[in-house]
Design an enzyme around this catalytic site. Structure first.
Site, mmCIF file in Angstrom:
data_model
loop_
_atom_site.group_PDB
_atom_site.id
_atom_site.type_symbol
_atom_site.label_atom_id
_atom_site.label_comp_id
_atom_site.label_asym_id
_atom_site.label_seq_id
_atom_site.Cartn_x
_atom_site.Cartn_y
_atom_site.Cartn_z
ATOM 1 N N HIS A 195 0.839 -1.192 0.000
ATOM 2 C CA HIS A 195 0.000 0.000 0.000
ATOM 3 C C HIS A 195 0.877 1.245 0.000
ATOM 4 O O HIS A 195 1.883 1.304 0.697
ATOM 5 C CB HIS A 195 -0.907 0.019 1.234
ATOM 6 C CG HIS A 195 -2.056 -0.932 1.128
ATOM 7 N ND1 HIS A 195 -3.120 -0.916 2.011
ATOM 8 C CD2 HIS A 195 -2.333 -1.927 0.247
ATOM 9 C CE1 HIS A 195 -3.983 -1.860 1.676
ATOM 10 N NE2 HIS A 195 -3.520 -2.480 0.614
ATOM 11 N N TYR A 236 -8.957 5.268 8.082
ATOM 12 C CA TYR A 236 -9.009 5.655 9.496
ATOM 13 C C TYR A 236 -10.051 6.763 9.616
ATOM 14 O O TYR A 236 -9.866 7.855 9.065
ATOM 15 C CB TYR A 236 -7.656 6.167 9.976
ATOM 16 C CG TYR A 236 -6.625 5.096 10.202
ATOM 17 C CD1 TYR A 236 -6.292 4.697 11.508
ATOM 18 C CD2 TYR A 236 -5.948 4.491 9.155
ATOM 19 C CE1 TYR A 236 -5.330 3.732 11.741
ATOM 20 C CE2 TYR A 236 -4.993 3.513 9.369
ATOM 21 C CZ TYR A 236 -4.689 3.141 10.665
ATOM 22 O OH TYR A 236 -3.738 2.187 10.890
ATOM 23 N N PRO A 251 -3.207 -0.492 18.880
ATOM 24 C CA PRO A 251 -2.986 -0.865 17.480
ATOM 25 C C PRO A 251 -3.192 0.258 16.481
ATOM 26 O O PRO A 251 -2.975 0.040 15.281
ATOM 27 C CB PRO A 251 -4.006 -1.987 17.269
ATOM 28 C CG PRO A 251 -5.102 -1.681 18.235
ATOM 29 C CD PRO A 251 -4.426 -1.098 19.439
ATOM 30 N N LYS A 305 2.027 -0.670 15.100
ATOM 31 C CA LYS A 305 3.424 -0.757 15.507
ATOM 32 C C LYS A 305 3.800 -2.034 16.255
ATOM 33 O O LYS A 305 4.983 -2.357 16.353
ATOM 34 C CB LYS A 305 3.789 0.453 16.398
ATOM 35 C CG LYS A 305 3.840 1.747 15.628
ATOM 36 C CD LYS A 305 5.064 1.802 14.733
ATOM 37 C CE LYS A 305 4.937 2.807 13.632
ATOM 38 N NZ LYS A 305 4.649 2.237 12.328
ATOM 39 N N TYR A 364 4.491 6.042 10.331
ATOM 40 C CA TYR A 364 3.647 4.896 9.978
ATOM 41 C C TYR A 364 4.410 3.906 9.099
ATOM 42 O O TYR A 364 4.383 2.689 9.334
ATOM 43 C CB TYR A 364 2.389 5.386 9.262
ATOM 44 C CG TYR A 364 1.277 4.359 9.197
ATOM 45 C CD1 TYR A 364 0.148 4.488 10.023
ATOM 46 C CD2 TYR A 364 1.320 3.278 8.321
ATOM 47 C CE1 TYR A 364 -0.878 3.556 9.968
ATOM 48 C CE2 TYR A 364 0.294 2.356 8.260
ATOM 49 C CZ TYR A 364 -0.795 2.485 9.088
ATOM 50 O OH TYR A 364 -1.811 1.569 9.041
#
Length: 388
Positions: free
Chosen positions: A72, A198, A291, A295, A381
């Site tokens: 992604h 998100y 979560p 990580k 990220y």
């Protein structure tokens, strides 16, 4: 029995460490409380950082990941009536891979060469401040077992015996418990999105993730202590549709059969130091993160890679400098990941306070409109470089 490194825990951190040590010619033995089937079936993380994929590829574990995983470029950030794409590759040159922990566990089991003893009971760690530490446990047939080693690696998660083996006066524990949890569902339906969504919503956070082209992984913010039975399938899909903006901008959420439903508590924990004598902690035995920042699994991979290098130098070259620096180096990454996970969590989860809501929306607008803000999120990220 005798080995060079005794590893407690046969999850990703323990099996990856054993594999990396084996590549360096170092013997190890792994002991695990749960059954092999239980460990293999645990539905956990699904996002691998750029650096984690490099570690696995260099270790000969990347073939199936690259063939069946999905790379992604970024994620979507959303709040009511707005959705913005953050392109990590354009911002940092690094993307992420969707590849479930269950799949990585299969790869590690298939590649293992060291002995693994499952379903052991009463594992205890002894003489950790000596140069001859050892483990004892009871085998499934009831016989007492002992394993002598030069080093013990505690990779047995947050509730295993390794963390507790560090005396109270020799450790500090930093912990935060969040007042909400995640209701996680696994659904037998193709994902309704090409990359993770998100979503901030007044009702609570929602996340649309995936495991395969035919399996979706989705989450809803729920109060701490929620019973999954309070969320029948119809209610789950209705709330996901609301929070994810079903029907807005032509996007549709496709429901399907739910195959798994569970509640995940949200907490952060760091234990320091990550070394006590000849005991070295790695993965969830040393740190837990919510979560939201993806990580947990990546920290386990980073710890295993760092510890494997340190133990190879110590046991093959009799250089203990990397082992002496292990805790300090690993904790720097753990705290960076803890901060990022906290930042993502507090930006996206509703508290019911209108003041908090306006701050969160302001932060989301900044991250999605500022290259500096977007780059900061993308760097964390997609993953910072692994320590040398």
């Amino acid at each position: 029995m005798r080995t060079e490194v005794a590893i407690v825990g046969a999850g990703p951190a323990g099996l990856l460490l054993s594999h990396l040590l084996g590549l360096a010619g170092i013997e190890s033995v792994v002991v695990e409380t749960r059954s092999q089937a239980h460990v293999a079936a645990r539905i956990r993380a699904g996002i691998l950082e750029h650096g984690s994929v490099e570690v696995l590829t260099d270790a000969g574990l990347g073939a199936r990941l690259r063939a069946e995983g999905h790379r992604h470029r970024g994620i979507y950030l959303q709040w009511p009536h707005e959705r913005h794409h953050l392109d990590f590759v354009a911002l940092t040159g690094r993307g992420v891979w969707v590849y479930g922990q269950t799949e990585l566990q299969k790869d590690l089991v298939a590649a293992r060469t060291a002995p693994v003893f499952y379903e052991v009971a009463g594992t205890r760690l002894h003489e950790l401040t000596s140069d001859r530490p050892y483990l004892t446990w009871t085998a499934p047939d009831g016989t007492a077992q002992r394993l002598d080693a030069e080093v013990v690696a505690g990779c047995d998660g947050s509730f295993g015996p390794s963390r507790a083996a560090v005396p109270a006066g020799e450790r500090r524990t930093f912990e935060r418990t969040y007042p909400y949890s995640w209701l996680g569902i696994l659904a037998g339906v193709a994902p309704s999105t090409d990359e993770l969504i998100y979503a901030w919503h007044p009702n609570g956070f929602a996340l649309h993730s995936m495991r395969t082209p035919a399996v979706s992984r989705l989450y809803l913010q729920v109060p701490a202590g929620t019973d999954p039975s309070d969320w029948p399938d119809e209610r789950v899909w209705s709330e996901l549709a609301l929070r994810l903006g079903d029907g807005e901008r032509g996007w549709r959420l496709t429901p399907g059969p739910i195959t798994d439903k569970s509640v995940l508590p949200m907490r952060s924990l760091v234990q320091a130091p990550m070394r006590y004598g000849r005991l070295f902690l790695a993965g969830d035995a040393a740190h837990i993160v919510p979560p939201t920042g993806a990580k947990g699994l990546n920290l386990a991979v980073a710890d295993a890679a760092l510890l494997a290098r340190a133990l190879t130098a110590a046991l093959r070259e009799r250089r203990w400098d990397l082992a002496d620096a292990y805790s300090r180096t690993a904790l720097r990454r753990a705290w960076r990941s803890t901060h990022f996970s906290w930042w993502m969590t507090t930006m996206l989860h509703a508290t019911g306070d209108p003041f908090d809501a306006e701050l969160q929306l302001s932060q989301l607008r900044w991250v999605t409109s500022s290259r500096a803000g977007a780059t900061g999120l993308a760097e964390n990220y997609a993953g910072l470089p692994l320590a040398p």
